[in-house]
Scaffold this active site. Structure first.
Site, short mmCIF file in Angstrom:
data_model
loop_
_atom_site.label_atom_id
_atom_site.label_comp_id
_atom_site.label_asym_id
_atom_site.label_seq_id
_atom_site.Cartn_x
_atom_site.Cartn_y
_atom_site.Cartn_z
CG ASN A 71 32.25 90.32 40.17
OD1 ASN A 71 32.95 89.51 40.15
ND2 ASN A 71 31.09 90.79 40.83
CD1 TRP A 72 35.44 88.00 34.44
CD2 TRP A 72 37.15 86.68 34.70
NE1 TRP A 72 36.18 88.45 33.38
CE2 TRP A 72 37.57 87.54 33.59
CE3 TRP A 72 38.13 85.94 35.05
CZ2 TRP A 72 38.59 87.69 32.97
CZ3 TRP A 72 39.26 85.97 34.41
CH2 TRP A 72 39.49 86.61 33.53
CE LYS A 73 28.22 88.86 39.47
NZ LYS A 73 26.75 88.97 39.64
CG HIS B 229 28.89 91.83 44.50
ND1 HIS B 229 27.59 91.14 44.66
CD2 HIS B 229 29.03 92.09 43.48
CE1 HIS B 229 27.15 90.97 43.26
NE2 HIS B 229 27.82 91.78 42.50
CD GLU C 160 26.41 95.70 41.41
OE1 GLU C 160 27.04 96.07 40.20
OE2 GLU C 160 26.94 94.70 42.04
N GLY D 228 22.01 90.81 37.48
CA GLY D 228 21.57 89.69 37.21
C GLY D 228 20.30 89.54 36.51
CB SER E 202 21.58 94.39 34.01
OG SER E 202 21.04 93.29 34.91
N GLY F 18 29.18 91.89 34.93
CA GLY F 18 29.33 90.71 35.61
C GLY F 18 29.39 89.85 34.32
P1 PGA Z 1 25.56 91.50 35.79
O1 PGA Z 1 26.47 91.44 37.43
O2 PGA Z 1 26.34 92.47 35.18
O3 PGA Z 1 25.68 90.02 35.43
O4 PGA Z 1 24.28 92.06 36.35
C1 PGA Z 1 26.73 92.71 38.04
C2 PGA Z 1 27.27 92.41 39.14
O5 PGA Z 1 26.89 91.79 40.22
O6 PGA Z 1 28.46 92.99 39.59
#
Ligand code: PGA
Length: 256
Positions: free
Chosen positions: A10-12, A97, A167, A173, A213, A234
Site C-alpha cells: 500500500n503506497w498510500k 483502512h 490491522e 506507522g 509496521s 506500507g
Molecule cells: P506501515 O503501514 O507498514 O507503514 O505501518 C501499514 C498500513 O497502513 O497498511
C-alpha cells in the site's frame, strides 16, 4: 485446503510516476518466479494507477485502489468511484483502512456501503479490520462488531472472493508490529467468525493477511500462525528490495 498466499504493498500518498515505473521494473526483476507462488497486490496512488497497469503488462501482479467514494453519484468532486477504478484496470480495492476512517471519517456503515459498490463494479474488496485505539480492550469484541457491520448484506459467494487485512490501528506507522500471538488471535477470530456465519468452505477460502509496521526482519514470526496467509506493507512496500524479501519469506513459510 491450500490457500494461495498473498502480499500487499500500500503506497498510500507516495510514489511519483517515475518512482512507480522503477518499482515495477525492480520488483519484477527481483521477485522473478516467486510471482507464480503468491498473489501480489500493489495499491498505488490514483495518479500512478494507469502508469503501473501499463508497466505491468501481462504480469500476474494485481493492482488495487486504496479507497472509493461511498456512492456512484457523479457529483463528487475530488473522489473516485468503484466504476472508474475498474475502468482503469484495478482488480481489487482496499476498504476500511484506519487512515481513511480517521482522516476521512468513514464509519463501519460507510465501509459496508463501499463493499457493495465495489462488488457491483466487479472489484474484489480487500477489507481492513482490526481493533482501534478507541475500541474496548477485547480484540474479539471489537472485531465482532466491525465484521458484523462491514459485511452486512453480503452473500457466501461474495465473501469467498474477499481478502482481509487484520490491522490493529496502533500498529500502523509504528516502530514494530504487534506480537505473533496478537496476530494469531486477531486473524484466528476473523476466520472463526466467517466460519460461524458462512461455513467452513467460505472460511477456508478467504485470505487473511496481517498489516501494521511489517518489515522483513519480523516477517517469519508474523507468518507462524496458520490463519495468516501473508503480509501487507506500507512503508516497506515502497522499497522493491524490502518488499521482495517480505514476499520471499511469505512463500517460504507458507510452503513449509
Ligand atoms: P506501515 O503501514 O507498514 O507503514 O505501518 C501499514 C498500513 O497502513 O497498511
Amino acid at each position: 485446503m491450500v490457500r494461495k498466499p498473498m502480499a500487499l504493498a500500500n503506497w498510500k500518498m507516495a510514489m511519483t510516476i517515475a518512482e512507480s515505473w522503477e518499482w515495477v521494473r525492480d520488483f519484477r526483476a527481483a521477485a522473478g518466479d516467486l510471482l507464480n507462488e503468491i498473489d501480489v497486490v500493489v495499491c498505488p496512488p490514483y495518479t500512478a494507477l494507469w502508469a503501473v497497469i501499463q508497466a505491468l503488462g501481462d504480469s500476474p501482479i494485481q493492482v488495487g485502489g486504496q479507497n472509493i467514494a461511498p456512492t456512484a453519484e457523479l457529483s463528487r468532486t475530488g473522489e473516485i468511484s468503484a466504476a472508474l477504478l475498474a475502468d482503469v484496470g484495478c482488480q481489487r480495492v482496499m476498504l476500511g483502512h484506519w487512515e481513511v476512517r480517521r482522516y476521512l471519517h468513514d464509519d463501519d456503515e460507510t465501509v459496508n456501503r463501499k463493499v457493495h459498490l465495489a462488488l457491483e463494479a466487479g472489484l474484489s474488496p480487500i477489507l481492513l479490520v482490526g481493533e482501534g485505539r478507541d475500541d474496548p480492550p477485547s480484540i474479539e469484541t471489537a472485531l465482532e462488531k466491525r465484521l458484523e457491520a462491514v459485511l452486512a448484506g453480503c452473500t457466501a459467494e461474495q465473501v469467498m472472493g474477499m481478502a482481509f487485512i487484520y490491522e490493529p490501528e496502533a500498529a500502523i506507522g509504528a516502530t514494530k508490529p504487534v506480537t505473533p500471538d496478537h496476530v494469531a488471535a486477531g486473524s484466528g477470530f476473523i476466520r472463526k467468525w466467517v466460519q460461524d456465519h458462512w461455513g467452513a468452505n467460505v472460511a477456508n477460502s478467504i485470505r487473511i493477511i496481517y498489516g501494521g509496521s511489517v518489515a522483513p526482519e519480523y516477517a517469519h514470526d508474523l507468518l507462524s500462525c496458520p490463519d495468516v496467509d501473508g503480509l501487507g506493507a506500507g512503508r516497506r512496500g515502497r522499497d522493491p528490495e524490502s518488499f521482495t524479501e517480505i514476499v520471499r519469506q511469505i512463500v517460504r513459510v507458507k510452503s513449509e
